[in-house]
Each structure stands twice: as C-alpha cells, then as structure tokens.
Design a protein around this motif. Structure first.
Motif, short mmCIF file in Angstrom:
data_model
loop_
_atom_site.label_atom_id
_atom_site.label_comp_id
_atom_site.label_asym_id
_atom_site.label_seq_id
_atom_site.Cartn_x
_atom_site.Cartn_y
_atom_site.Cartn_z
N GLY A 159 0.79 -1.23 0.00
CA GLY A 159 0.00 0.00 0.00
C GLY A 159 0.81 1.27 0.00
N ILE A 160 2.11 1.17 0.24
CA ILE A 160 2.96 2.36 0.21
C ILE A 160 3.32 2.68 -1.24
CG2 ILE A 160 5.21 3.30 0.88
CD1 ILE A 160 4.93 1.61 3.44
N PRO A 161 3.13 3.92 -1.66
CA PRO A 161 3.38 4.26 -3.07
C PRO A 161 4.80 3.93 -3.50
CG PRO A 161 2.30 6.08 -1.91
CD PRO A 161 2.69 5.08 -0.88
N PRO A 162 4.99 3.47 -4.75
CA PRO A 162 6.34 3.23 -5.26
C PRO A 162 7.16 4.51 -5.19
CG PRO A 162 4.69 2.34 -6.76
CD PRO A 162 3.94 3.17 -5.75
N MET A 163 8.44 4.36 -4.94
CA MET A 163 9.29 5.54 -4.86
C MET A 163 10.61 5.26 -5.57
SD MET A 163 10.19 5.32 -0.79
CE MET A 163 8.55 4.79 -0.31
N ALA A 164 11.24 6.32 -5.99
CA ALA A 164 12.52 6.20 -6.70
C ALA A 164 13.62 5.96 -5.68
CB ALA A 164 12.78 7.47 -7.50
N HIS A 165 13.97 4.70 -5.50
CA HIS A 165 15.04 4.34 -4.58
C HIS A 165 15.85 3.24 -5.24
CE1 HIS A 165 17.18 2.86 -1.02
NE2 HIS A 165 16.81 3.97 -0.41
N THR A 166 17.16 3.33 -5.15
CA THR A 166 18.03 2.42 -5.90
C THR A 166 18.00 0.99 -5.37
OG1 THR A 166 19.90 3.09 -4.52
CG2 THR A 166 19.58 4.27 -6.60
N ASP A 167 17.59 0.78 -4.11
CA ASP A 167 17.60 -0.57 -3.54
C ASP A 167 16.38 -0.74 -2.64
OD1 ASP A 167 18.17 -3.08 -2.67
OD2 ASP A 167 20.19 -2.64 -1.95
N ALA A 168 15.21 -0.86 -3.25
CA ALA A 168 13.96 -0.96 -2.50
C ALA A 168 13.28 -2.28 -2.80
CB ALA A 168 13.03 0.19 -2.85
N VAL A 169 12.67 -2.87 -1.76
CA VAL A 169 11.89 -4.10 -1.89
C VAL A 169 10.48 -3.81 -1.39
CG1 VAL A 169 11.60 -6.48 -1.10
CG2 VAL A 169 13.89 -5.61 -1.63
N ARG A 170 9.48 -4.14 -2.23
CA ARG A 170 8.08 -4.01 -1.83
C ARG A 170 7.61 -5.36 -1.32
NH1 ARG A 170 5.06 0.10 -3.70
NH2 ARG A 170 3.27 -1.27 -4.07
N LEU A 171 7.05 -5.38 -0.11
CA LEU A 171 6.69 -6.65 0.51
C LEU A 171 5.73 -7.47 -0.35
CD1 LEU A 171 7.13 -8.31 3.14
CD2 LEU A 171 4.95 -7.36 3.93
N ASP A 172 4.74 -6.81 -0.97
CA ASP A 172 3.76 -7.57 -1.73
C ASP A 172 4.34 -8.16 -3.01
OD1 ASP A 172 3.99 -4.95 -2.45
OD2 ASP A 172 1.85 -4.52 -2.53
N ASP A 173 5.57 -7.78 -3.38
CA ASP A 173 6.24 -8.38 -4.54
C ASP A 173 6.99 -9.66 -4.17
OD1 ASP A 173 5.37 -6.35 -6.21
OD2 ASP A 173 7.23 -5.19 -6.03
N VAL A 174 7.26 -9.85 -2.87
CA VAL A 174 8.14 -10.97 -2.49
C VAL A 174 7.55 -11.92 -1.47
CG1 VAL A 174 10.22 -9.61 -3.00
CG2 VAL A 174 9.31 -9.64 -0.66
N ALA A 175 6.51 -11.51 -0.75
CA ALA A 175 6.01 -12.34 0.36
C ALA A 175 4.51 -12.57 0.25
CB ALA A 175 6.34 -11.69 1.71
N SER A 176 4.07 -13.74 0.69
CA SER A 176 2.64 -14.05 0.74
C SER A 176 2.36 -14.90 1.97
CB SER A 176 2.21 -14.80 -0.52
OG SER A 176 2.89 -16.04 -0.64
N VAL A 177 1.14 -14.77 2.49
CA VAL A 177 0.72 -15.52 3.67
C VAL A 177 -0.52 -16.33 3.33
CG1 VAL A 177 -0.13 -15.37 6.04
CG2 VAL A 177 1.69 -13.84 5.28
N SER A 178 -0.48 -17.61 3.69
CA SER A 178 -1.64 -18.48 3.52
C SER A 178 -1.80 -19.29 4.80
CB SER A 178 -1.44 -19.42 2.33
OG SER A 178 -2.53 -20.32 2.21
N GLY A 179 -2.87 -19.03 5.52
CA GLY A 179 -3.06 -19.71 6.80
C GLY A 179 -1.97 -19.32 7.77
N THR A 180 -1.23 -20.32 8.22
CA THR A 180 -0.13 -20.07 9.17
C THR A 180 1.23 -20.20 8.49
OG1 THR A 180 -0.13 -22.40 9.84
CG2 THR A 180 -1.50 -20.87 11.14
N ILE A 181 1.24 -20.07 7.16
CA ILE A 181 2.48 -20.23 6.39
C ILE A 181 2.82 -18.94 5.65
CG2 ILE A 181 3.63 -21.51 4.53
CD1 ILE A 181 1.72 -23.84 5.15
#
Length: 409
Positions: free
Chosen positions: A208-230
């Motif tokens: 939900g945080i707007p994309p920003m111009a940063h040379t080394d940024a990771v967006r959580l929703d691009d790399v992580a997912s939660v299903s149940g307790t995993i």
C-alpha cells in the motif's frame, strides 16, 4: 558553528548537548511550553549557521517562519544522522510507520544473531535476553543513546522511530501506509516518512505504500505471501518458508512478513520466526499452568482486535471457553481515548465469553451474576489490569483468558 535547536521536550536537549560536545555553540528553545524565555528571546535576534527543528513543529512558528534564507533548517532526524557519522552500529535497522513498528522490531530481533540493542516504544533492551537499558520515547534523538550502547557491544541496532528515520542505517522499514495530518495539519505523516527514507541504503516497504525512486527498494507484496499459518518469501532467487500460529491473525501478517524479508535482506534465515511468541500486549501468547493467556491489552485495543484475539484464543486452546478481561484502565493519562462502551458491548456480544471481568468503571446497564435483562453479565470488577488477570486466573479452570484492556504499556 552556532546552532539553534527547537523543541527541548521531544529530544532537542539530547541533540543540542551532542552538538555542544562536538564544539558548537548551541541555543535550545522549548517551543511548546515556553520554559526557556531567555533562549527564545535570543533566538529572535541571532543568526545561526544551522537550525534544527522537529518535523511536527508548525512551519508557521515564528522561530521558523522568520528565519533568514541564509540559515539552513534541518529536521531532528537529519541532525541525528549527522551526529551518528562514524559511530553507526552494524547492522542498523530503522523502522517507522503508523502501525506494526513494535511487532516488526521484536520479530526481527528474534532473528538477528549475536549481541545487539532493541529500541522500541516499550523500552530499550540489550539482546539476547532482553535486558532493560532504559525507557525513552521513539523520537529520533533517542537513537543516539541506543546507537552508542550498540556500538559499545560491537552489536546490531534495531530502532523504532516516529515520523521518519535518520537514514543512517543499513536498512529502513516502513510498516504501514496509514496516513494522518500533523504539524498543525500542514503535513502528511506518510509523505514525511517517504521523504526521510531517501538517504537510506536499503528500503523495505509494506503493501500500500506508493512506489518511490530508490536504488535498492523491496516491496513486501512483490516478495512475500501468507496463507493460513504459512509465510512464503521469494527474494533474490531464494525461496524461504516459515510457519507461525501468529499468522492466523491478520494483524501479524505484515509485521512477520516484513521481519522475515528483512532478515533475508540481511543474510539471515527467517525460519526461527516459528518460535516467535509475539509481543506482550499485542496478541502475545503465554501459558499459566495449563491455561492459555492471549494478551492484547495496549493503547490501541478496540472491538475489532478483541474479537480477533478471542478467535485466536479458541483456535490455540481448542476450546470455546473464554474468560474475557475487558475495559479501560481508569486514569491512564497515556491513553487519549478510552474503550467506548458501545464497542465493548458489541465485542462481548459477538464473542459470547464464559466469564467477563471488567477493568475500570463498569457499565451501569450490565447485570450482576444471574441477571437476565442486561446485554451481558459482569462477573467481577477490578481497578487494574494486573488485578484483573489474577482474578481471571483464579476463575479459569479450562479454555483460555483474553486480555483486552485499553491501557498504556
């Protein structure tokens, strides 16, 4: 240098003292309580090489708006960045955001090896072992003492900060896209946080945080997912999975995923999050003999989190029986708003606990044990959370206890 530091009650004294130790001439002005009239008078007529002001100060304040264009103005965050030069612990992780800062900080501290310092709104501790150092606010100035201690240990530092970061660390985490107005309504909290991270070496942001111009940024929703307790994290060609019963609660999804992703960015395995117990007052789980206690008593407790805590308690205990400790600690000045009675009624009616223990002034419309006309029955009334918890333990033989009291901890 001649330096003017504004706001002595939110870290200005620590910043001013640090600049003075470095050889500068410093005037410090209390801009909120007017306890420094001589310094304030001097500041109206002097010219300074540098002015340091907190981000929450009204930009129209006379000591800001009336400054010469030749006097550069920096924030408390930037001042701390300058003061830390050459004395930054490694790694140093800075965490800011409207929600989830403390849980993210504790979860990441659970993963980092070796000695370190955990600086949060609940207190500042040396790790491992969580030995208390001191309890300070999470204004940027408090990072100075935490960083000094971490450096003396040759250890890491995790620092929770309000309204932005210094940018001096190895990694910055923004935990929430929630926004609000501050500085006399003239600034956006989220915009201020985003502006402050531009000097950070690496950046990790919540969904939900707007994309920003940063040379080394990771967006959580691009790399992580939660299903149940995993939780599954895919980063830099690696895929890591960890499990945690805390992930059954939506409120833990983002903080645990952020902590796990941050650990991977720093070269550590997030798998030990499976043993992370949570944070006291934020859906933490503990046992008293054979009775499960879900602790969700904090300054942000409301009907939604209370219902969520009860649901989680039933899942963990495998039993429908709930002893609910609920209310507001009377006279707790740190809690700006209480737990409204209509919210409490709605939560209790939805949860249908076996026993209700009230903290604070009880609802007049609720009955004593055996009453059938009230919306629910209050089984006991206690003035404090500690007394209410003891009462709950005495009365609970099976099932779980849920602490859902609005209080500062």
């Amino acid at each position: 240098m001649r330096i003017l530091v504004l706001d002595t009650i939110h870290g200005g004294c620590e910043i001013g003292t640090a600049f003075a130790r470095a050889g500068s001439t410093v005037d410090m002005v209390d801009v909120y309580r007017d306890t420094t009239p001589e310094a304030a008078e001097r500041a109206t007529s002097c010219t300074y090489d540098l002015v340091v002001a907190p981000v929450h100060l009204d930009p129209a304040h006379p000591l800001l708006a009336g400054r010469s264009a030749s006097e550069p103005v920096i924030s408390h965050h930037e001042a701390v960045r300058q003061l830390l030069l050459g004395h930054v612990p490694r790694p140093m992780i800075e965490i800011t955001g409207a929600q989830g800062k403390t849980t993210t900080a504790y979860a990441l501290a659970h993963l980092l090896p070796g000695p370190g310092v955990l600086h949060t709104s609940t207190g500042t501790y040396t790790m491992p072992g969580r030995r208390p150092l001191f309890k300070k606010s999470i204004t940027p100035a408090s990072v100075l003492a935490a960083a000094e201690k971490a450096e003396s240990l040759n250890g890491w530092l995790i620092a929770e900060e309000s309204l932005g970061v210094t940018g001096a660390g190895d990694l910055t985490i923004i935990t929430s896209p929630s926004d609000y107005r501050f500085a006399a309504g003239k600034k956006s909290a989220l915009a201020e946080k985003i502006a402050s991270v531009q000097k950070s070496r690496r950046l990790l942001t919540a969904p939900g945080i707007p994309p920003m111009a940063h040379t080394d940024a990771v967006r959580l929703d691009d790399v992580a997912s939660v299903s149940g307790t995993i939780c599954t994290i895919a980063l830099d060609g690696r895929v890591t999975v960890f499990t945690s019963p805390l992930l059954a609660m939506p409120g833990y999804h983002v903080p645990l995923a952020l902590a796990g992703t941050a650990a991977m960015m720093l070269g550590h395995d997030p798998a030990p999050l499976s043993t992370f117990p949570g944070v006291a007052g934020r859906m933490s789980v503990r046992k008293h003999k054979n009775i499960l206690v879900i602790d969700n008593a904090n300054s942000g407790t409301n009907a939604e989190t209370t219902v969520e805590a009860a649901r989680y308690a039933r899942v963990c205990a495998g039993s429908p029986g709930i002893t609910l400790v609920i209310g507001t600690v009377k006279g707790d000045g740190a809690v700006c708003e209480g737990f409204p009675h209509d919210q409490i009624v709605a939560a209790v009616q939805k949860i249908r606990p076996r026993t209700v223990i009230w903290v604070g002034d009880p609802l007049e419309s609720c009955g004593k044990p055996g009453s059938s006309s009230a919306p629910f029955t209050i089984d006991a009334v206690c003035p404090t959370l500690d007394e209410a918890e003891r009462c709950a333990i005495d009365r609970t033989k099976t099932g779980a206890i849920v602490l859902a009291v609005k209080t500062w901890r």
